[in-house]
Scaffold this motif. Sequence first.
Motif, PDB file in Angstrom:
ATOM      1  N   ALA A   1      34.185 -23.086 -32.958  1.00  0.00           N
ATOM      2  CA  ALA A   1      34.618 -21.712 -33.190  1.00  0.00           C
ATOM      3  C   ALA A   1      33.586 -20.691 -32.719  1.00  0.00           C
ATOM      4  O   ALA A   1      33.926 -19.556 -32.388  1.00  0.00           O
ATOM      5  CB  ALA A   1      34.924 -21.500 -34.673  1.00  0.00           C
ATOM      6  N   GLU A   2      32.342 -21.093 -32.645  1.00  0.00           N
ATOM      7  CA  GLU A   2      31.272 -20.183 -32.234  1.00  0.00           C
ATOM      8  C   GLU A   2      31.096 -20.124 -30.716  1.00  0.00           C
ATOM      9  O   GLU A   2      30.258 -19.396 -30.215  1.00  0.00           O
ATOM     10  CB  GLU A   2      29.957 -20.600 -32.886  1.00  0.00           C
ATOM     11  CG  GLU A   2      29.985 -20.503 -34.394  1.00  0.00           C
ATOM     12  CD  GLU A   2      28.675 -20.913 -35.028  1.00  0.00           C
ATOM     13  OE1 GLU A   2      27.754 -21.356 -34.307  1.00  0.00           O
ATOM     14  OE2 GLU A   2      28.572 -20.785 -36.254  1.00  0.00           O
ATOM     15  N   ARG A   3      31.879 -20.908 -29.989  1.00  0.00           N
ATOM     16  CA  ARG A   3      31.751 -20.984 -28.532  1.00  0.00           C
ATOM     17  C   ARG A   3      32.827 -20.164 -27.846  1.00  0.00           C
ATOM     18  O   ARG A   3      33.899 -19.944 -28.398  1.00  0.00           O
ATOM     19  CB  ARG A   3      31.852 -22.449 -28.072  1.00  0.00           C
ATOM     20  CG  ARG A   3      30.780 -23.340 -28.634  1.00  0.00           C
ATOM     21  CD  ARG A   3      29.464 -22.900 -28.114  1.00  0.00           C
ATOM     22  NE  ARG A   3      28.369 -23.610 -28.730  1.00  0.00           N
ATOM     23  CZ  ARG A   3      27.120 -23.402 -28.381  1.00  0.00           C
ATOM     24  NH1 ARG A   3      26.817 -22.525 -27.442  1.00  0.00           N
ATOM     25  NH2 ARG A   3      26.164 -24.051 -28.974  1.00  0.00           N
TER      26      ARG A   3
ATOM     27  N   THR B   1      35.098 -26.916 -21.515  1.00  0.00           N
ATOM     28  CA  THR B   1      34.140 -27.890 -20.988  1.00  0.00           C
ATOM     29  C   THR B   1      33.926 -29.019 -21.993  1.00  0.00           C
ATOM     30  O   THR B   1      33.934 -30.204 -21.619  1.00  0.00           O
ATOM     31  CB  THR B   1      32.796 -27.209 -20.660  1.00  0.00           C
ATOM     32  OG1 THR B   1      33.018 -26.210 -19.662  1.00  0.00           O
ATOM     33  CG2 THR B   1      31.762 -28.206 -20.183  1.00  0.00           C
ATOM     34  N   ILE B   2      33.762 -28.675 -23.244  1.00  0.00           N
ATOM     35  CA  ILE B   2      33.578 -29.683 -24.292  1.00  0.00           C
ATOM     36  C   ILE B   2      34.820 -30.555 -24.405  1.00  0.00           C
ATOM     37  O   ILE B   2      34.721 -31.776 -24.592  1.00  0.00           O
ATOM     38  CB  ILE B   2      33.221 -29.012 -25.642  1.00  0.00           C
ATOM     39  CG1 ILE B   2      31.824 -28.374 -25.537  1.00  0.00           C
ATOM     40  CG2 ILE B   2      33.303 -29.999 -26.797  1.00  0.00           C
ATOM     41  CD1 ILE B   2      31.482 -27.420 -26.657  1.00  0.00           C
ATOM     42  N   LEU B   3      35.993 -29.965 -24.252  1.00  0.00           N
ATOM     43  CA  LEU B   3      37.237 -30.726 -24.290  1.00  0.00           C
ATOM     44  C   LEU B   3      37.292 -31.744 -23.151  1.00  0.00           C
ATOM     45  O   LEU B   3      37.626 -32.915 -23.361  1.00  0.00           O
ATOM     46  CB  LEU B   3      38.445 -29.783 -24.221  1.00  0.00           C
ATOM     47  CG  LEU B   3      39.816 -30.452 -24.189  1.00  0.00           C
ATOM     48  CD1 LEU B   3      40.045 -31.293 -25.435  1.00  0.00           C
ATOM     49  CD2 LEU B   3      40.895 -29.387 -24.043  1.00  0.00           C
ATOM     50  N   ARG B   4      36.939 -31.304 -21.946  1.00  0.00           N
ATOM     51  CA  ARG B   4      36.945 -32.220 -20.797  1.00  0.00           C
ATOM     52  C   ARG B   4      35.965 -33.375 -21.010  1.00  0.00           C
ATOM     53  O   ARG B   4      36.291 -34.536 -20.766  1.00  0.00           O
ATOM     54  CB  ARG B   4      36.614 -31.467 -19.507  1.00  0.00           C
ATOM     55  CG  ARG B   4      37.758 -30.630 -18.969  1.00  0.00           C
ATOM     56  CD  ARG B   4      37.463 -30.083 -17.575  1.00  0.00           C
ATOM     57  NE  ARG B   4      36.382 -29.116 -17.548  1.00  0.00           N
ATOM     58  CZ  ARG B   4      36.520 -27.814 -17.806  1.00  0.00           C
ATOM     59  NH1 ARG B   4      37.705 -27.319 -18.088  1.00  0.00           N
ATOM     60  NH2 ARG B   4      35.487 -27.009 -17.744  1.00  0.00           N
ATOM     61  N   VAL B   5      34.773 -33.059 -21.482  1.00  0.00           N
ATOM     62  CA  VAL B   5      33.766 -34.099 -21.740  1.00  0.00           C
ATOM     63  C   VAL B   5      34.257 -35.039 -22.843  1.00  0.00           C
ATOM     64  O   VAL B   5      34.111 -36.260 -22.743  1.00  0.00           O
ATOM     65  CB  VAL B   5      32.405 -33.460 -22.102  1.00  0.00           C
ATOM     66  CG1 VAL B   5      31.420 -34.506 -22.600  1.00  0.00           C
ATOM     67  CG2 VAL B   5      31.841 -32.702 -20.912  1.00  0.00           C
TER      68      VAL B   5
ATOM     69  N   GLU C   1      33.353 -22.614 -22.659  1.00  0.00           N
ATOM     70  CA  GLU C   1      32.550 -23.680 -23.265  1.00  0.00           C
ATOM     71  C   GLU C   1      33.430 -24.678 -24.013  1.00  0.00           C
ATOM     72  O   GLU C   1      33.212 -25.889 -23.926  1.00  0.00           O
ATOM     73  CB  GLU C   1      31.511 -23.086 -24.216  1.00  0.00           C
ATOM     74  CG  GLU C   1      30.424 -22.303 -23.512  1.00  0.00           C
ATOM     75  CD  GLU C   1      29.534 -21.532 -24.476  1.00  0.00           C
ATOM     76  OE1 GLU C   1      28.350 -21.367 -24.147  1.00  0.00           O
ATOM     77  OE2 GLU C   1      30.011 -21.086 -25.550  1.00  0.00           O
ATOM     78  N   VAL C   2      34.430 -24.178 -24.731  1.00  0.00           N
ATOM     79  CA  VAL C   2      35.333 -25.066 -25.466  1.00  0.00           C
ATOM     80  C   VAL C   2      36.089 -25.968 -24.495  1.00  0.00           C
ATOM     81  O   VAL C   2      36.235 -27.174 -24.733  1.00  0.00           O
ATOM     82  CB  VAL C   2      36.312 -24.264 -26.349  1.00  0.00           C
ATOM     83  CG1 VAL C   2      37.400 -25.168 -26.929  1.00  0.00           C
ATOM     84  CG2 VAL C   2      35.566 -23.555 -27.473  1.00  0.00           C
TER      85      VAL C   2
END
Length: 117
Positions: A86-88, A95-99, A92-93
Amino acid sequence: MGERIRSLRKQKGLTQEALSEKADIHYSYISGIENADRNISLETLEKIINALDVVPLEIFQFHELDFSGVQADKKVALDALSSLLAERNTEEVLTILRVSKEIIKAIDSPDTGKPKS
């Protein structure tokens, strides 16, 4: 919520009894909240926030919980992850989802954790 309250209480060096006195709540109720045996009303949550002397947002920062050496349930872990994300910003969210998808694909790979080519 109970884990977060316990964490903040311990950070403040308070026992359940001390927090219950400051919040004007019975200590067994504090214990029940921390152990997820009791639900918490908004009124009680406000009393606890004031007694802990924290801003309301801080009580919802589940990603601050320490999961090392603790058997956390899935909901607590998902709440912590959601709080962290929630702080991103959106980029960024994503990118984190893809990773995360790649990590899950590697975990699910039958070749002992090696990603499929």
